[in-house]
Scaffold this motif. Structure first.
Motif, PDB file in Angstrom:
ATOM      1  N   ARG A  71      -1.246 -22.765  -4.040  1.00 44.99           N
ATOM      2  CA  ARG A  71      -0.263 -23.830  -2.864  1.00 44.99           C
ATOM      3  C   ARG A  71      -0.081 -23.179  -1.546  1.00 44.99           C
ATOM      4  NH1 ARG A  71      -0.615 -28.791  -4.939  1.00 44.99           N
ATOM      5  NH2 ARG A  71       0.143 -28.934  -7.197  1.00 44.99           N
ATOM      6  N   ALA A  72      -0.995 -23.473  -0.900  1.00 46.17           N
ATOM      7  CA  ALA A  72      -0.722 -22.579   0.724  1.00 46.17           C
ATOM      8  C   ALA A  72      -0.007 -23.743   1.336  1.00 46.17           C
ATOM      9  CB  ALA A  72      -2.587 -23.054   1.382  1.00 46.17           C
ATOM     10  N   ASN A  73       0.893 -22.997   2.271  1.00 51.35           N
ATOM     11  CA  ASN A  73       1.794 -23.758   2.992  1.00 51.35           C
ATOM     12  C   ASN A  73       2.988 -24.559   2.115  1.00 51.35           C
ATOM     13  OD1 ASN A  73       0.124 -23.034   5.031  1.00 51.35           O
ATOM     14  ND2 ASN A  73      -1.043 -24.867   4.513  1.00 51.35           N
ATOM     15  N   ASP A  74       3.123 -23.949   0.984  1.00 49.70           N
ATOM     16  CA  ASP A  74       4.323 -24.528   0.203  1.00 49.70           C
ATOM     17  C   ASP A  74       5.452 -24.325   0.933  1.00 49.70           C
ATOM     18  OD1 ASP A  74       4.359 -25.242  -3.111  1.00 49.70           O
ATOM     19  OD2 ASP A  74       6.408 -24.386  -2.222  1.00 49.70           O
ATOM     20  N   PRO A  75       6.732 -25.130   0.676  1.00 54.83           N
ATOM     21  CA  PRO A  75       7.854 -24.960   1.336  1.00 54.83           C
ATOM     22  C   PRO A  75       8.671 -23.840   0.748  1.00 54.83           C
ATOM     23  CG  PRO A  75       7.783 -26.929   0.058  1.00 54.83           C
ATOM     24  CD  PRO A  75       6.281 -26.558   0.105  1.00 54.83           C
ATOM     25  N   MET A  76       8.445 -23.411  -0.481  1.00 51.62           N
ATOM     26  CA  MET A  76       8.963 -22.413  -1.278  1.00 51.62           C
ATOM     27  C   MET A  76       8.426 -20.940  -0.779  1.00 51.62           C
ATOM     28  SD  MET A  76      11.254 -24.219  -2.177  1.00 51.62           S
ATOM     29  CE  MET A  76      12.466 -23.094  -3.054  1.00 51.62           C
ATOM     30  N   GLN A  77       7.460 -20.944  -0.120  1.00 50.53           N
ATOM     31  CA  GLN A  77       6.702 -19.562   0.214  1.00 50.53           C
ATOM     32  C   GLN A  77       7.841 -18.632   0.696  1.00 50.53           C
ATOM     33  OE1 GLN A  77       3.381 -18.913  -0.381  1.00 50.53           O
ATOM     34  NE2 GLN A  77       3.588 -16.899   0.374  1.00 50.53           N
ATOM     35  N   ALA A  78       8.295 -18.937   1.733  1.00 42.38           N
ATOM     36  CA  ALA A  78       9.492 -17.971   2.528  1.00 42.38           C
ATOM     37  C   ALA A  78      10.277 -17.393   1.400  1.00 42.38           C
ATOM     38  CB  ALA A  78      10.079 -18.536   3.553  1.00 42.38           C
ATOM     39  N   GLN A  79      11.000 -18.396   0.741  1.00 44.54           N
ATOM     40  CA  GLN A  79      12.213 -17.859  -0.179  1.00 44.54           C
ATOM     41  C   GLN A  79      11.394 -16.860  -1.300  1.00 44.54           C
ATOM     42  OE1 GLN A  79      14.518 -20.261  -3.248  1.00 44.54           O
ATOM     43  NE2 GLN A  79      15.732 -20.209  -1.369  1.00 44.54           N
ATOM     44  N   SER A 121       0.718  -1.059   0.091  1.00 47.83           N
ATOM     45  CA  SER A 121       0.156  -0.209  -0.007  1.00 47.83           C
ATOM     46  C   SER A 121       0.759   1.127   0.054  1.00 47.83           C
ATOM     47  CB  SER A 121      -0.938  -0.094   1.057  1.00 47.83           C
ATOM     48  OG  SER A 121       0.004   0.328   2.405  1.00 47.83           O
ATOM     49  N   VAL A 122       0.327   2.342  -0.338  1.00 49.83           N
ATOM     50  CA  VAL A 122       1.104   3.666  -0.284  1.00 49.83           C
ATOM     51  C   VAL A 122       1.904   3.941   0.910  1.00 49.83           C
ATOM     52  CG1 VAL A 122       0.704   6.216  -0.310  1.00 49.83           C
ATOM     53  CG2 VAL A 122      -0.757   4.737  -1.818  1.00 49.83           C
ATOM     54  N   SER A 123       1.060   3.459   2.266  1.00 50.23           N
ATOM     55  CA  SER A 123       1.815   3.560   3.493  1.00 50.23           C
ATOM     56  C   SER A 123       2.852   2.501   3.804  1.00 50.23           C
ATOM     57  CB  SER A 123       0.936   3.991   4.399  1.00 50.23           C
ATOM     58  OG  SER A 123      -0.060   2.763   4.719  1.00 50.23           O
ATOM     59  N   GLY A 124       3.067   1.501   2.808  1.00 53.19           N
ATOM     60  CA  GLY A 124       4.102   0.496   2.892  1.00 53.19           C
ATOM     61  C   GLY A 124       3.572  -0.818   3.712  1.00 53.19           C
ATOM     62  N   SER A 125       2.346  -0.958   3.853  1.00 53.57           N
ATOM     63  CA  SER A 125       1.887  -2.293   4.357  1.00 53.57           C
ATOM     64  C   SER A 125       2.030  -3.336   3.244  1.00 53.57           C
ATOM     65  CB  SER A 125       0.394  -2.197   4.835  1.00 53.57           C
ATOM     66  OG  SER A 125       0.293  -1.324   5.879  1.00 53.57           O
ATOM     67  N   VAL A 126       2.448  -4.523   3.318  1.00 50.83           N
ATOM     68  CA  VAL A 126       2.600  -5.601   2.543  1.00 50.83           C
ATOM     69  C   VAL A 126       1.947  -6.982   2.975  1.00 50.83           C
ATOM     70  CG1 VAL A 126       4.181  -7.046   1.326  1.00 50.83           C
ATOM     71  CG2 VAL A 126       4.930  -4.650   1.900  1.00 50.83           C
ATOM     72  N   VAL A 127       1.207  -7.446   2.079  1.00 53.05           N
ATOM     73  CA  VAL A 127       0.299  -8.531   2.137  1.00 53.05           C
ATOM     74  C   VAL A 127       1.088  -9.714   1.054  1.00 53.05           C
ATOM     75  CG1 VAL A 127      -1.499  -8.310   3.684  1.00 53.05           C
ATOM     76  CG2 VAL A 127      -1.666  -8.216   1.121  1.00 53.05           C
ATOM     77  N   PHE A 128       1.016 -10.989   1.270  1.00 53.49           N
ATOM     78  CA  PHE A 128       1.739 -11.825   0.180  1.00 53.49           C
ATOM     79  C   PHE A 128       0.540 -12.966   0.095  1.00 53.49           C
ATOM     80  CE2 PHE A 128       5.617 -10.613   2.172  1.00 53.49           C
ATOM     81  CZ  PHE A 128       6.289  -9.865   0.935  1.00 53.49           C
ATOM     82  N   TYR A 129       0.309 -13.039  -1.106  1.00 56.89           N
ATOM     83  CA  TYR A 129      -0.653 -14.547  -1.313  1.00 56.89           C
ATOM     84  C   TYR A 129       0.252 -15.746  -1.293  1.00 56.89           C
ATOM     85  CZ  TYR A 129      -4.467 -11.415  -2.729  1.00 56.89           C
ATOM     86  OH  TYR A 129      -5.491 -10.442  -2.584  1.00 56.89           O
ATOM     87  N   PRO A 130      -0.746 -16.869  -0.992  1.00 52.57           N
ATOM     88  CA  PRO A 130       0.050 -18.119  -1.277  1.00 52.57           C
ATOM     89  C   PRO A 130       0.531 -18.263  -2.444  1.00 52.57           C
ATOM     90  CG  PRO A 130      -2.062 -18.435  -0.312  1.00 52.57           C
ATOM     91  CD  PRO A 130      -2.052 -17.047  -0.587  1.00 52.57           C
ATOM     92  N   LEU A 131       1.739 -19.098  -2.628  1.00 51.92           N
ATOM     93  CA  LEU A 131       2.235 -19.526  -4.107  1.00 51.92           C
ATOM     94  C   LEU A 131       1.125 -19.969  -4.909  1.00 51.92           C
ATOM     95  CD1 LEU A 131       5.778 -21.035  -3.931  1.00 51.92           C
ATOM     96  CD2 LEU A 131       5.115 -18.716  -4.133  1.00 51.92           C
ATOM     97  N   PHE A 149      11.127 -19.860 -11.085  1.00 55.59           N
ATOM     98  CA  PHE A 149      11.186 -21.303 -11.446  1.00 55.59           C
ATOM     99  C   PHE A 149      11.798 -21.876 -10.362  1.00 55.59           C
ATOM    100  CE2 PHE A 149      12.229 -19.423 -15.790  1.00 55.59           C
ATOM    101  CZ  PHE A 149      11.153 -19.881 -16.468  1.00 55.59           C
ATOM    102  N   GLU A 150      11.506 -23.368  -9.979  1.00 51.91           N
ATOM    103  CA  GLU A 150      12.022 -24.152  -9.074  1.00 51.91           C
ATOM    104  C   GLU A 150      12.926 -25.172  -9.680  1.00 51.91           C
ATOM    105  OE1 GLU A 150       9.725 -25.692  -5.867  1.00 51.91           O
ATOM    106  OE2 GLU A 150      11.141 -27.237  -5.289  1.00 51.91           O
ATOM    107  N   VAL A 151      14.162 -25.000  -9.221  1.00 55.22           N
ATOM    108  CA  VAL A 151      15.534 -25.705  -9.672  1.00 55.22           C
ATOM    109  C   VAL A 151      16.174 -26.308  -8.401  1.00 55.22           C
ATOM    110  CG1 VAL A 151      17.333 -25.973 -11.241  1.00 55.22           C
ATOM    111  CG2 VAL A 151      15.498 -24.076 -11.312  1.00 55.22           C
ATOM    112  N   GLU A 152      15.870 -27.607  -8.402  1.00 55.80           N
ATOM    113  CA  GLU A 152      16.666 -28.325  -7.059  1.00 55.80           C
ATOM    114  C   GLU A 152      16.413 -27.846  -5.865  1.00 55.80           C
ATOM    115  OE1 GLU A 152      20.751 -28.707  -8.549  1.00 55.80           O
ATOM    116  OE2 GLU A 152      20.272 -29.837 -10.467  1.00 55.80           O
ATOM    117  N   GLY A 153      15.307 -27.289  -5.452  1.00 54.86           N
ATOM    118  CA  GLY A 153      14.769 -26.897  -4.092  1.00 54.86           C
ATOM    119  C   GLY A 153      14.953 -25.208  -3.949  1.00 54.86           C
ATOM    120  N   GLN A 154      15.507 -24.573  -5.107  1.00 49.90           N
ATOM    121  CA  GLN A 154      15.772 -23.031  -5.082  1.00 49.90           C
ATOM    122  C   GLN A 154      15.225 -22.686  -6.131  1.00 49.90           C
ATOM    123  OE1 GLN A 154      17.969 -21.543  -2.799  1.00 49.90           O
ATOM    124  NE2 GLN A 154      18.196 -23.415  -2.153  1.00 49.90           N
ATOM    125  N   LEU A 155      14.660 -21.209  -5.778  1.00 45.63           N
ATOM    126  CA  LEU A 155      13.818 -20.466  -6.707  1.00 45.63           C
ATOM    127  C   LEU A 155      14.570 -19.514  -7.560  1.00 45.63           C
ATOM    128  CD1 LEU A 155      10.835 -19.488  -4.573  1.00 45.63           C
ATOM    129  CD2 LEU A 155      10.684 -21.383  -6.105  1.00 45.63           C
TER     130      LEU A 155
END
Lengths: 364, 364
Positions: A215-223, A189-199, A246-252
């Motif tokens: 993909r709720a609770n996907d292991p790659m969400q945090a990265q 938002s304009v004032s800098g609040s952020v929300v993230f959707y599930p992958l 892209f996911e490649v060998e467990g990395q985004l």
């Protein structure tokens, strides 16, 4: 309050449908006389850089936003001088040019495929031994839905590929042996609040998105959130932004980003507490952002080139039809359908039926 | 496909918002120049019985429906002769006249409060010893949101009550010592398919609905569905219908029905798999009806007379704002907010906050 939107296609249409309940009205600028959002507000019909129409837009709209990123730079500059415009011009500048975009990712320590700048056939030939085959030649600008992209399988393809992109300034990218494609959508938002959707986990075909699945609770969400946070902060971003990875060998690794609401987030209309379209509006109006939590299982199937029969779609349990009011044309996105269900088996059944239906009408 | 709607208030507006994703366009006939649905389609501005406008409506619309039941009989007759009109004229005729409506319930063995026809002050005085006090005098026609209703506490009230209803043809009804008010909403399609929503439990004040809460798995659901089924079949009904009921000592008795989408079903936009607005459209177009299952907990709070600040509403977790684009006026419904949440505690918290907010702005 009136929102101005550059573009009046299905993304603008879905923004407007989300905006009326917030008490908003809309004005669109779009060169197409039958642009499909034009039932939902005033339609300024003409070129994006028409100075008279731009002045009208500035006059009528309290805030201006875009449904697509290829807005000419001088248009953005004009708007930014005269009114509030979100997302910021900087985000468009970066997203409009793959070379700038890739370098921007690198500056932020967001991994990408190996790439090289290509201004001539010689540049291309020079880069390939380092990148290796297969690789993809992509025009720096104006590419979407797989347009302006050519796969290079061997040295023999270089000349014809360079002809296909018509010698346009390009980049060449090493092919990424990915296990899957995902995207993450955030609103800031304009004032800098952020929300993230599930992958979203995305299936493309011929360069066009076919299916996007929450993909709720996907292991790659945090990265993914980490990379996206860097991008949002660096751009001092306002609105919804989608980052494709892209996911490649467990990395985004980052592919590209879109400074707008995104096709891979259409499932959020029924499948999330607050849709990406509503959160885009909340963000640019500096209203509190809504919860992005998933409600059960959700996926979106695109209908491309051909329209499904409404009665066939609606006979499928848990299916939510979204026709865009566009006439079918080869390769054109004309509708999507979301499947949302708390029960996983019922969800799977419905999704399979829908994918079959989409394949039947798809002519691309 | 274009849908014609008589009336362009918030109900028509929400029908249209549900209809665009189904690929529908809209045309409204409404005498108010700033009717709030008029941003969502063509607005024929004038009297409901204007023959030129009615002819235009018939010409432009593939199907015609209503957002309110007090459509003049000759208008319905004209429309029915020239196009497809749902719900059927019979439903409007019955719902327009409380005397006809109560008798209709009785013919279908649907219990009601005791009532009597009142054509004069003498009729009223004659009926009261049988009905007992308190009782309610209600004009036969044109009543909604508590208008045209007077409570009779004793014989001393009769004369003034008769003056308040201006000697209009009326009924007098025995007061029902109800434990709660509920409503049930169903959709019945052209080909006779029927779906029922979970009961709403409703709180009125001053004759106006304040809060409607979804009651999935309510013990009275089956009885409500039974009564409503009789009504739908007897009317050969098409579209959404809402039946308002009182619960008295574990039994339901009918109060009235509305042959249209209903304020007590607004929570279905976020709180049910398919909203009442979408199912109304599916019903009149003979498309498969959508699931009416509740998604978690849901309730709707009306905002009457005064507008809430969007940012205050949207700061409440799980709150979904619906502004109608109407200017505030004493006693006027200008917005509603739905709270939907899977978690019961979070749901309760948000609902309490919202009810406080609604009370603050309410001037009625």
């Amino acid at each position: 309050m009136k929102i101005g939107i550059l573009g009046a296609g299905q993304l603008a249409r879905m923004i407007a449908l989300a905006g009326f309940p917030l008490g908003l009205d809309f004005i669109f600028l779009d060169p197409s006389v039958d642009a499909c959002a034009n039932r939902l507000g005033e339609h300024l019909h003409g070129d994006y850089s028409d100075p008279v129409l731009l002045a009208q837009l500035v006059e009528c709209a309290d805030v201006v936003t875009y449904e697509f990123e290829n807005v000419p730079a001088q248009v953005v500059d004009y708007l930014a001088e005269h009114t509030k415009v979100y997302p910021p011009a900087k985000a468009l500048e970066v997203a409009q040019d793959r070379w700038v975009e890739k370098n921007f990712f690198q500056e932020l320590d967001i991994p990408t495929a190996k790439f090289a700048l290509v201004s001539s056939l010689e540049d291309l030939a020079f880069a390939m031994p380092t990148l290796g085959y297969p690789a993809i030649l992509k025009s720096r600008t104006q590419g979407y839905d797989g347009k302006g992209q050519v796969v290079l399988k061997s040295e023999a393809d270089l000349k014809s590929a360079w002809e296909i992109v018509q010698g346009a300034p390009s980049i060449v990218e090493a092919f990424v042996p990915f296990s899957r494609e995902v995207s993450i959508i955030a609103a800031r938002s304009v004032s800098g609040s952020v929300v993230f959707y599930p992958l979203s986990e995305n299936q493309h075909q011929g360069g066009i998105l076919r299916v996007a699945e929450c993909r709720a609770n996907d292991p790659m969400q945090a990265q993914a959130e980490d990379y996206l946070t860097r991008l949002l902060n660096a751009l001092d971003y306002v609105g919804v932004l989608a980052l494709e990875l892209f996911e490649v060998e467990g990395q985004l690794i980052a592919n590209e980003f879109a400074p707008r609401v995104h096709n891979s987030g259409h499932w959020t209309i029924e499948g999330a507490e607050t849709s990406q379209f509503e959160n885009h509006l909340r963000a640019i109006l500096d209203l509190p952002l809504g919860s992005t939590a998933a409600i059960g299982n959700a996926a979106m199937v695109n209908f491309i080139g051909g329209l499904p029969e409404a009665k066939e779609v609606l006979a499928i349990a848990n299916a939510h039809l979204h026709l865009y009011g566009k006439s079918p044309r080869k390769g054109r996105k004309v509708a999507h359908v979301t499947v949302r269900a708390s029960n996983s088996e019922s969800y799977r059944n419905s999704l399979e039926k829908l994918e079959r239906l989409a394949t039947q009408v798809d002519d691309s």
